[in-house]
Design a protein around this motif. Structure first.
Motif, PDB file in Angstrom:
ATOM      1  N   ILE A   1       0.820  -1.383   0.192  1.00 52.37           N
ATOM      2  CA  ILE A   1       0.156   0.020  -0.115  1.00 52.37           C
ATOM      3  C   ILE A   1       0.986   1.218   0.134  1.00 52.37           C
ATOM      4  CG2 ILE A   1      -1.644   1.021   1.338  1.00 52.37           C
ATOM      5  CD1 ILE A   1      -2.719  -1.516   2.366  1.00 52.37           C
ATOM      6  N   ALA A   2       0.342   2.206  -0.788  1.00 54.73           N
ATOM      7  CA  ALA A   2       1.321   3.378  -0.734  1.00 54.73           C
ATOM      8  C   ALA A   2       0.120   4.510  -0.720  1.00 54.73           C
ATOM      9  CB  ALA A   2       2.025   3.595  -2.136  1.00 54.73           C
ATOM     10  N   TYR A   3       0.480   5.739   0.035  1.00 57.24           N
ATOM     11  CA  TYR A   3      -0.295   6.812  -0.055  1.00 57.24           C
ATOM     12  C   TYR A   3       0.474   8.115  -0.792  1.00 57.24           C
ATOM     13  CZ  TYR A   3      -2.686   4.076   3.096  1.00 57.24           C
ATOM     14  OH  TYR A   3      -3.266   2.784   3.815  1.00 57.24           O
ATOM     15  N   VAL A   4       0.001   8.626  -1.620  1.00 58.44           N
ATOM     16  CA  VAL A   4       0.588   9.768  -2.415  1.00 58.44           C
ATOM     17  C   VAL A   4      -0.094  11.187  -1.892  1.00 58.44           C
ATOM     18  CG1 VAL A   4       1.229  10.784  -4.748  1.00 58.44           C
ATOM     19  CG2 VAL A   4       0.903   8.301  -4.305  1.00 58.44           C
ATOM     20  N   VAL A   5       0.920  12.160  -1.483  1.00 61.59           N
ATOM     21  CA  VAL A   5       0.298  13.300  -0.922  1.00 61.59           C
ATOM     22  C   VAL A   5       1.112  14.551  -1.760  1.00 61.59           C
ATOM     23  CG1 VAL A   5       0.270  14.943   0.962  1.00 61.59           C
ATOM     24  CG2 VAL A   5      -0.116  12.298   1.291  1.00 61.59           C
ATOM     25  N   ASP A   6       0.268  15.128  -2.795  1.00 58.42           N
ATOM     26  CA  ASP A   6       0.915  16.088  -3.717  1.00 58.42           C
ATOM     27  C   ASP A   6      -0.192  17.149  -3.945  1.00 58.42           C
ATOM     28  OD1 ASP A   6       2.175  17.431  -5.801  1.00 58.42           O
ATOM     29  OD2 ASP A   6       3.674  16.076  -5.901  1.00 58.42           O
ATOM     30  N   ASP A   7       0.063  18.370  -4.087  1.00 54.78           N
ATOM     31  CA  ASP A   7      -1.144  19.503  -4.473  1.00 54.78           C
ATOM     32  C   ASP A   7      -1.211  19.386  -5.970  1.00 54.78           C
ATOM     33  OD1 ASP A   7       0.608  22.258  -5.053  1.00 54.78           O
ATOM     34  OD2 ASP A   7       1.581  20.547  -4.084  1.00 54.78           O
ATOM     35  N   GLU A   8      -0.433  18.677  -6.749  1.00 55.29           N
ATOM     36  CA  GLU A   8      -0.641  18.925  -8.186  1.00 55.29           C
ATOM     37  C   GLU A   8      -1.237  17.744  -8.597  1.00 55.29           C
ATOM     38  OE1 GLU A   8       2.595  19.990 -10.529  1.00 55.29           O
ATOM     39  OE2 GLU A   8       3.947  20.744  -8.626  1.00 55.29           O
ATOM     40  N   ALA A   9      -2.277  17.886  -9.202  1.00 56.48           N
ATOM     41  CA  ALA A   9      -3.249  16.649  -9.672  1.00 56.48           C
ATOM     42  C   ALA A   9      -2.460  15.934 -10.752  1.00 56.48           C
ATOM     43  CB  ALA A   9      -4.414  17.267 -10.359  1.00 56.48           C
ATOM     44  N   VAL A  10      -1.721  16.308 -11.627  1.00 54.83           N
ATOM     45  CA  VAL A  10      -1.051  15.638 -12.611  1.00 54.83           C
ATOM     46  C   VAL A  10      -0.226  14.638 -12.105  1.00 54.83           C
ATOM     47  CG1 VAL A  10       0.624  17.404 -13.220  1.00 54.83           C
ATOM     48  CG2 VAL A  10       0.058  15.732 -15.055  1.00 54.83           C
ATOM     49  N   VAL A  11       0.668  15.058 -10.989  1.00 54.82           N
ATOM     50  CA  VAL A  11       1.737  14.491 -10.403  1.00 54.82           C
ATOM     51  C   VAL A  11       0.896  13.133  -9.712  1.00 54.82           C
ATOM     52  CG1 VAL A  11       3.212  14.671  -8.559  1.00 54.82           C
ATOM     53  CG2 VAL A  11       3.241  16.294 -10.116  1.00 54.82           C
ATOM     54  N   ARG A  12      -0.118  13.662  -9.111  1.00 58.41           N
ATOM     55  CA  ARG A  12      -0.864  12.571  -8.156  1.00 58.41           C
ATOM     56  C   ARG A  12      -1.274  11.292  -9.220  1.00 58.41           C
ATOM     57  NH1 ARG A  12      -3.569  16.868  -5.846  1.00 58.41           N
ATOM     58  NH2 ARG A  12      -5.598  16.393  -7.035  1.00 58.41           N
TER      59      ARG A  12
ATOM     60  N   VAL B   1       0.268   7.632  -9.053  1.00 63.76           N
ATOM     61  CA  VAL B   1      -0.841   6.459  -8.724  1.00 63.76           C
ATOM     62  C   VAL B   1      -0.645   5.546  -9.653  1.00 63.76           C
ATOM     63  CG1 VAL B   1      -3.064   6.180  -8.334  1.00 63.76           C
ATOM     64  CG2 VAL B   1      -2.272   7.804  -7.179  1.00 63.76           C
ATOM     65  N   MET B   2      -0.670   5.846 -11.091  1.00 60.13           N
ATOM     66  CA  MET B   2      -0.696   5.192 -12.104  1.00 60.13           C
ATOM     67  C   MET B   2       0.558   4.258 -12.247  1.00 60.13           C
ATOM     68  SD  MET B   2      -2.155   7.447 -15.342  1.00 60.13           S
ATOM     69  CE  MET B   2      -1.790   6.201 -16.603  1.00 60.13           C
ATOM     70  N   LEU B   3       1.768   4.854 -11.799  1.00 61.66           N
ATOM     71  CA  LEU B   3       3.166   4.406 -11.933  1.00 61.66           C
ATOM     72  C   LEU B   3       2.925   2.983 -10.762  1.00 61.66           C
ATOM     73  CD1 LEU B   3       6.151   3.789 -12.852  1.00 61.66           C
ATOM     74  CD2 LEU B   3       6.548   5.680 -10.711  1.00 61.66           C
ATOM     75  N   LEU B   4       2.474   3.392  -9.922  1.00 64.50           N
ATOM     76  CA  LEU B   4       2.246   2.419  -8.388  1.00 64.50           C
ATOM     77  C   LEU B   4       1.552   1.370  -8.816  1.00 64.50           C
ATOM     78  CD1 LEU B   4       2.420   5.001  -5.726  1.00 64.50           C
ATOM     79  CD2 LEU B   4       4.208   3.397  -5.905  1.00 64.50           C
ATOM     80  N   ASP B   5       0.278   1.744  -9.263  1.00 64.04           N
ATOM     81  CA  ASP B   5      -0.799   0.737  -9.463  1.00 64.04           C
ATOM     82  C   ASP B   5      -0.344  -0.287 -10.563  1.00 64.04           C
ATOM     83  OD1 ASP B   5      -2.677   1.736  -7.765  1.00 64.04           O
ATOM     84  OD2 ASP B   5      -3.640   2.768  -9.395  1.00 64.04           O
ATOM     85  N   ALA B   6       0.506  -0.024 -11.682  1.00 63.05           N
ATOM     86  CA  ALA B   6       1.036  -0.840 -12.476  1.00 63.05           C
ATOM     87  C   ALA B   6       2.230  -1.570 -11.992  1.00 63.05           C
ATOM     88  CB  ALA B   6       1.556   0.088 -13.802  1.00 63.05           C
ATOM     89  N   ALA B   7       2.676  -1.192 -11.113  1.00 68.06           N
ATOM     90  CA  ALA B   7       3.725  -1.940 -10.487  1.00 68.06           C
ATOM     91  C   ALA B   7       3.273  -3.000  -9.117  1.00 68.06           C
ATOM     92  CB  ALA B   7       4.902  -1.188  -9.832  1.00 68.06           C
TER      93      ALA B   7
END
Length: 210
Positions: free
Chosen positions: A6-17, A21-27
Motif C-alpha cells: 500500500i502506498a499513499y501519495v500526497v501532492d497538491d498537483e493533480a497531474v503528479v498525483r 498513482v498510475m505508476l504504483l498501480d502498474a507495479a
C-alpha cells in the motif's frame, strides 16, 4: 503477491498525483492519492492500513515537513519517502532528519521511485515486527519478580550462577530456583533464549564492578 503493498501519495498537483498513482498501480501497489497534507492526516486519524507515504515537500498550507511531524505525534507509524523539487536537497535532508527513509527529486525517475517505495515498505514492516517483538518480550519480563529480574540481568551479563549468587548475596541454590522460575515465566527453553528475550525487551546487564 502474498502481502498487499500500500502506498499513499500526497501532492497538491493533480497531474503528479495521477502519474504517481498510475505508476504504483502498474507495479502492483494499491495507491491512494491525497491533494493536501491535511486531507491525508484526517484520513490517517480515522484509520489507514500500514503503507508507504510518498510525500511532496512543497505544498501550500501544510507543507511536507509539517505533515511529516504530525504522524509521529499522533502515533501513526509509516515509512516516508519525500518528493522534492530539483535542487532542493537541503530541505530533503531536513526531512530525513525527521525520519524520512529516502527522497526523490522531480522530475523523478519511475524505477527509482518504485525502488524507494518498495524499500521503505520492507524496512517499515521490519521495524514494526521488531517493535511488536520488543513489546511482547517486555510483557513476559513484566511477569518476573524483582529478584528473578536481577537473576536474568546477571545472565545477560554472562555471569554464572555462583557469580550471580555472590553479587546478590544469595545461595547458588536460590539463584537456580529463581532462574528456573524466570525461564518458565518467559517461556524460554534455554538460557540463550532467555537472554535474547531480555535483550529484545531492552533489559541491560548490571554494571560490572571493577
Amino acid at each position: 503477491m502474498d502481502e498487499e503493498r500500500i502506498a499513499y501519495v500526497v501532492d497538491d498537483e493533480a497531474v503528479v498525483r495521477r502519474s504517481v498513482v498510475m505508476l504504483l498501480d502498474a507495479a502492483g501497489f494499491k495507491a491512494t492519492a491525497f491533494e493536501s497534507g491535511e486531507s491525508f492526516l484526517a484520513a490517517a486519524a480515522a484509520g489507514l492500513p500500514f503503507g508507504c507515504l510518498l510525500l511532496d515537500l512543497r505544498m501550500p498550507g501544510m507543507d511536507g515537513l509539517a505533515v511529516q511531524r504530525e504522524p509521529a505525534a499522533r502515533g501513526i507509524d509509516m515509512p516516508v519517502v519525500v518528493i522534492t523539487a530539483h535542487g532542493d536537497v537541503p530541505v530533503a535532508v531536513q526531512a530525513m532528519k525527521l525520519g524520512a527513509v529516502d527522497f526523490i527529486e522531480k522530475p523523478y525517475d519511475g524505477e527509482a521511485l518504485l525502488r524507494a517505495a518498495g524499500a521503505a515498505l520492507a524496512g517499515g514492516a521490519e521495524r514494526q515486527a521488531q517493535q511488536r517483538e520488543a513489546a511482547e518480550a517486555a510483557e513476559r519480563l513484566a511477569l518476573l519478580t524483582p529478584r528473578e529480574s536481577e537473576v536474568v540481568r546477571g545472565l545477560v551479563a554472562g555471569r554464572q550462577n555462583k557469580e550471580i549468587a555472590r553479587d546478590l548475596q544469595l545461595s547458588p541454590r536460590t539463584v537456580e530456583v529463581h532462574r528456573a522460575n524466570a525461564m518458565e515465566k518467559l517461556g524460554a527453553r534455554s538460557v540463550s533464549e532467555a537472554v535474547r528475550l531480555a535483550l529484545v525487551a531492552g533489559i541491560a546487564a548490571p554494571a560490572q564492578e571493577g
